[in-house]
Scaffold this motif. Structure first.
Motif, PDB file in Angstrom:
ATOM      1  N   MET A  48      20.981 138.569   3.406  1.00  0.00           N
ATOM      2  CA  MET A  48      22.919 138.181   4.273  1.00  0.00           C
ATOM      3  C   MET A  48      22.909 137.180   5.008  1.00  0.00           C
ATOM      4  SD  MET A  48      23.545 142.191   5.334  1.00  0.00           S
ATOM      5  CE  MET A  48      21.469 142.536   5.732  1.00  0.00           C
ATOM      6  N   PRO A  49      24.007 136.226   4.824  1.00  0.00           N
ATOM      7  CA  PRO A  49      23.630 135.121   5.892  1.00  0.00           C
ATOM      8  C   PRO A  49      24.447 136.001   7.478  1.00  0.00           C
ATOM      9  CG  PRO A  49      26.394 135.507   4.524  1.00  0.00           C
ATOM     10  CD  PRO A  49      25.323 136.474   4.227  1.00  0.00           C
ATOM     11  N   THR A  50      23.991 134.897   8.252  1.00  0.00           N
ATOM     12  CA  THR A  50      23.729 135.530   9.532  1.00  0.00           C
ATOM     13  C   THR A  50      25.333 135.120  10.938  1.00  0.00           C
ATOM     14  OG1 THR A  50      22.351 133.851  10.178  1.00  0.00           O
ATOM     15  CG2 THR A  50      21.368 136.693   9.736  1.00  0.00           C
ATOM     16  N   THR A  51      25.850 134.062   9.719  1.00  0.00           N
ATOM     17  CA  THR A  51      26.426 132.848  10.559  1.00  0.00           C
ATOM     18  C   THR A  51      27.775 132.496   9.801  1.00  0.00           C
ATOM     19  OG1 THR A  51      25.741 131.303   9.152  1.00  0.00           O
ATOM     20  CG2 THR A  51      24.826 131.063  11.392  1.00  0.00           C
ATOM     21  N   ALA A  52      28.000 133.819   8.553  1.00  0.00           N
ATOM     22  CA  ALA A  52      29.631 133.666   8.232  1.00  0.00           C
ATOM     23  C   ALA A  52      29.235 134.859   7.637  1.00  0.00           C
ATOM     24  CB  ALA A  52      29.816 132.309   7.674  1.00  0.00           C
ATOM     25  N   CYS A  53      30.599 135.673   7.456  1.00  0.00           N
ATOM     26  CA  CYS A  53      31.114 136.113   6.212  1.00  0.00           C
ATOM     27  C   CYS A  53      31.049 135.968   5.003  1.00  0.00           C
ATOM     28  CB  CYS A  53      32.233 137.547   6.263  1.00  0.00           C
ATOM     29  SG  CYS A  53      32.985 138.219   8.103  1.00  0.00           S
ATOM     30  N   GLN A  54      30.831 136.882   3.734  1.00  0.00           N
ATOM     31  CA  GLN A  54      30.171 136.862   2.089  1.00  0.00           C
ATOM     32  C   GLN A  54      31.591 137.731   1.322  1.00  0.00           C
ATOM     33  OE1 GLN A  54      26.753 136.142   0.155  1.00  0.00           O
ATOM     34  NE2 GLN A  54      27.739 136.507  -1.606  1.00  0.00           N
ATOM     35  N   PHE A  55      33.056 136.668   2.050  1.00  0.00           N
ATOM     36  CA  PHE A  55      33.955 136.862   0.882  1.00  0.00           C
ATOM     37  C   PHE A  55      33.476 137.334  -0.210  1.00  0.00           C
ATOM     38  CE2 PHE A  55      35.522 135.271   4.892  1.00  0.00           C
ATOM     39  CZ  PHE A  55      35.849 136.428   5.506  1.00  0.00           C
ATOM     40  N   PHE A  56      33.444 136.382  -0.818  1.00  0.00           N
ATOM     41  CA  PHE A  56      32.873 136.996  -2.921  1.00  0.00           C
ATOM     42  C   PHE A  56      30.950 136.802  -2.852  1.00  0.00           C
ATOM     43  CE2 PHE A  56      36.814 134.935  -2.001  1.00  0.00           C
ATOM     44  CZ  PHE A  56      37.820 135.486  -1.818  1.00  0.00           C
ATOM     45  N   ASP A 107      37.171 147.089   4.889  1.00  0.00           N
ATOM     46  CA  ASP A 107      35.093 146.074   4.307  1.00  0.00           C
ATOM     47  C   ASP A 107      35.108 145.017   5.193  1.00  0.00           C
ATOM     48  OD1 ASP A 107      34.164 148.675   4.741  1.00  0.00           O
ATOM     49  OD2 ASP A 107      34.227 148.164   2.292  1.00  0.00           O
ATOM     50  N   CYS A 108      34.572 144.172   5.947  1.00  0.00           N
ATOM     51  CA  CYS A 108      34.472 142.359   6.628  1.00  0.00           C
ATOM     52  C   CYS A 108      34.091 141.260   5.630  1.00  0.00           C
ATOM     53  CB  CYS A 108      33.967 142.264   7.138  1.00  0.00           C
ATOM     54  SG  CYS A 108      32.015 142.801   7.823  1.00  0.00           S
ATOM     55  N   CYS A 109      33.030 142.140   4.576  1.00  0.00           N
ATOM     56  CA  CYS A 109      32.465 141.727   3.380  1.00  0.00           C
ATOM     57  C   CYS A 109      31.559 142.578   2.005  1.00  0.00           C
ATOM     58  CB  CYS A 109      31.252 141.202   4.439  1.00  0.00           C
ATOM     59  SG  CYS A 109      30.122 141.798   4.748  1.00  0.00           S
ATOM     60  N   VAL A 110      31.518 141.657   1.192  1.00  0.00           N
ATOM     61  CA  VAL A 110      31.181 142.147  -0.005  1.00  0.00           C
ATOM     62  C   VAL A 110      29.192 143.259   0.387  1.00  0.00           C
ATOM     63  CG1 VAL A 110      32.054 140.530  -1.822  1.00  0.00           C
ATOM     64  CG2 VAL A 110      29.317 140.179  -0.984  1.00  0.00           C
ATOM     65  N   PHE A 111      28.880 142.984   1.696  1.00  0.00           N
ATOM     66  CA  PHE A 111      27.668 143.441   1.903  1.00  0.00           C
ATOM     67  C   PHE A 111      27.709 145.333   2.402  1.00  0.00           C
ATOM     68  CE2 PHE A 111      26.118 139.606   1.521  1.00  0.00           C
ATOM     69  CZ  PHE A 111      24.762 139.538   0.474  1.00  0.00           C
ATOM     70  N   CYS A 112      29.497 145.310   3.364  1.00  0.00           N
ATOM     71  CA  CYS A 112      30.007 145.997   3.783  1.00  0.00           C
ATOM     72  C   CYS A 112      30.183 147.091   2.648  1.00  0.00           C
ATOM     73  CB  CYS A 112      31.234 145.873   5.365  1.00  0.00           C
ATOM     74  SG  CYS A 112      29.954 145.309   6.907  1.00  0.00           S
ATOM     75  N   SER A 113      30.552 146.376   1.766  1.00  0.00           N
ATOM     76  CA  SER A 113      31.768 147.587   0.510  1.00  0.00           C
ATOM     77  C   SER A 113      30.255 147.472  -0.353  1.00  0.00           C
ATOM     78  CB  SER A 113      32.959 146.670  -0.483  1.00  0.00           C
ATOM     79  OG  SER A 113      33.271 146.355   0.690  1.00  0.00           O
ATOM     80  N   TYR A 114      29.268 146.821  -1.132  1.00  0.00           N
ATOM     81  CA  TYR A 114      28.552 147.364  -2.176  1.00  0.00           C
ATOM     82  C   TYR A 114      27.243 147.115  -1.841  1.00  0.00           C
ATOM     83  CZ  TYR A 114      33.045 146.119  -3.957  1.00  0.00           C
ATOM     84  OH  TYR A 114      34.427 145.353  -4.073  1.00  0.00           O
TER      85      TYR A 114
END
Length: 73
Positions: free
Chosen positions: A23-31, A47-54
């Motif tokens: 996971m990145p620490t400086t930005a959200c990953q939307f896709f 959810d803020c990013c794909v990691f929080c969702s999936y």
């Protein structure tokens, strides 16, 4: 406070393919493009990013209970 985990196992909702990602620490990953079926995943509502969702582990800011991409932790 527990150490922040950087690895998460993403599971594609379309084909169930799983991939371990950092996971990145400086930005959200939307896709995220699934390596199995090439579906492009985006966060579920609220959810803020794909990691929080999936993912098996939420993103670093959420783990630290900090705001993430404009959302409260």
């Amino acid at each position: 406070m527990a150490e922040v985990q950087r690895k998460s196992l993403l599971t594609c909702p379309a084909c169930r393919h799983q991939a371990s990602e950092t996971m990145p620490t400086t930005a959200c990953q939307f896709f995220y493009e699934c390596p199995g079926c090439h579906a492009v995943l985006s966060p579920k509502a609220g959810d803020c990013c794909v990691f929080c969702s999936y993912g098996t582990v939420p993103c670093p800011p959420i783990q630290e209970q900090k705001p993430c991409c404009g959302r409260a932790g």
